[in-house]
Design an enzyme around this catalytic site. Structure first.
Site, PDB file in Angstrom:
ATOM      1  CD  GLU A   1       4.165  -2.123  10.811  1.00 31.27           C
ATOM      2  OE1 GLU A   1       4.594  -3.185  10.308  1.00 31.27           O
ATOM      3  OE2 GLU A   1       3.033  -1.670  10.586  1.00 31.27           O
TER       4      GLU A   1
ATOM      5  NE  ARG B   1      -6.502  13.473  -3.566  1.00 27.47           N
ATOM      6  CZ  ARG B   1      -7.806  13.389  -3.823  1.00 27.47           C
ATOM      7  NH1 ARG B   1      -8.520  12.426  -3.252  1.00 27.47           N
ATOM      8  NH2 ARG B   1      -8.395  14.253  -4.630  1.00 27.47           N
TER       9      ARG B   1
END
Length: 342
Positions: free
Chosen positions: A219, A315
């Protein structure tokens, strides 16, 4: 060592009688020495070459292909012998920098046919070799000739629709690999390697000399030179830095069963079972705070030092903004129903 590849195809020429693109539906990868010998004896050419052939010569190729077990090439040769379109035969004895448009198009189609993986063939100089073409509903048109063709069409009561202006056409006009789903075909360029089981959603993009090896949900953007391995997903809006945009020689890749989160980015080789959280762009030079198993800071390294290391979670600390890395204790698991596209 066997020869690299050969193929018979159709070609499109411009007003200067130069080939601007070529279509090879049945390329032969690593042809037998006997087949290459028979073909080169017929053409009188040796070494790497691309030659235009007549319909009569195409007819002679059919029994040669058939005698060497290349049934699909024999069938195409028979059909080509009745075609009005120019025909071109390419024989690549060795894998070298392409010297003609036809050679370049054959190499791109070898990748999209999954006969060669990205970085598996020499494509140096291909940008300078290929023409900038208007890809239209009436076929490819050399860009300097577009205005005249548009006028001609209008005067004849037709509209010449231009889908795009590019050196690389969309892949599916030449090759549709088995077992894939592509929501917007214009977003996958010829020369892409789309593995069986891959789904490319509407905003997904795969450049030439790049792609996937197997089951993936794309995507985001897979740039030129990038390879994504089986089981890994590219989230919506995510981007992978290729060698063209990065300006370097390092091949950026993603290992198996990894996840590049939505709107995330990657600029170094990622290992297996890794995750980059949504919205986080990690380049090779990003300074990463390593954490131990209890989440305590250990040392700061550059992301390039973690190239190829598996089971990592990247992260950003929501309080300090520091990019952190810790062991990924929950490896990505694919949604089987989502990835079923057959």
């Amino acid at each position: 060592m066997s020869d690299f590849a050969l193929a018979l195809g159709t070609a499109t020429k411009n007003c200067d009688n130069k080939i601007i693109e070529a279509y090879f539906p049945t390329p032969v990868f690593h042809p037998s020495a006997a087949l290459v010998k028979s073909i080169t004896e017929m053409t009188g050419e040796n070494g790497n070459h691309a030659v235009e052939i007549s319909a009569e010569q195409a007819a002679k190729l059919a029994p040669i292909f058939l005698a060497h077990g290349e049934t699909t090439s024999a069938e195409f040769s028979e059909k080509a012998s009745k075609a009005s379109q120019p025909l071109v035969l390419v024989v690549l004895r060795t894998d070298e920098q392409p010297q003609s448009v036809a050679e370049g198009f054959l190499k791109l189609q070898l990748i999209s046919h999954r006969l060669v993986q990205p970085h598996g063939t020499v494509l140096d100089g291909i940008f300078g070799l290929l023409h900038n073409i208007a890809w239209t509903n009436e076929g490819p048109v050399d860009l300097p000739e577009l205005a005249a063709r548009q006028m001609e069409a209008r005067l004849a009561g037709r509209t010449l629709t231009v889908d795009c202006v590019d050196k690389f056409p969309k892949m599916v006009d030449y090759v549709v690999p088995a077992g894939v789903r592509i929501a917007d075909t214009s977003r996958v360029r010829l020369g892409a390697h789309v593995g069986e089981g891959t789904t490319v959603m509407h905003e997904g993009f795969i450049n030439f000399n790049a792609g996937t090896t197997g089951v993936s949900m794309v995507e985001g953007r897979i740039s030129a030179g990038v390879m994504v391995n089986n089981g890994s997903d590219i989230g919506g809006g995510a981007s992978i830095m290729g060698t063209l945009s990065g300006g370097g020689k390092v091949v950026v890749s993603i290992g198996e069963n990894s996840l590049l989160g939505a709107n995330a980015g990657l600029g170094f080789p990622l290992g297996d079972r890794c995750t980059i959280e949504s919205g986080l762009y990690v380049t090779a030079g990003t300074k990463v705070q390593m954490l131990d198993k209890d989440g305590n800071p250990v040392e700061i390294v550059k992301a390039r030092d973690l190239a190829g290391v598996s089971d990592l979670l990247f992260r950003r600390n929501s309080q300090t903004g520091q990019v952190e890395c810790l062991a990924n204790k929950s490896a990505v698991e694919l949604n089987d129903e989502l990835h079923s596209n057959n």
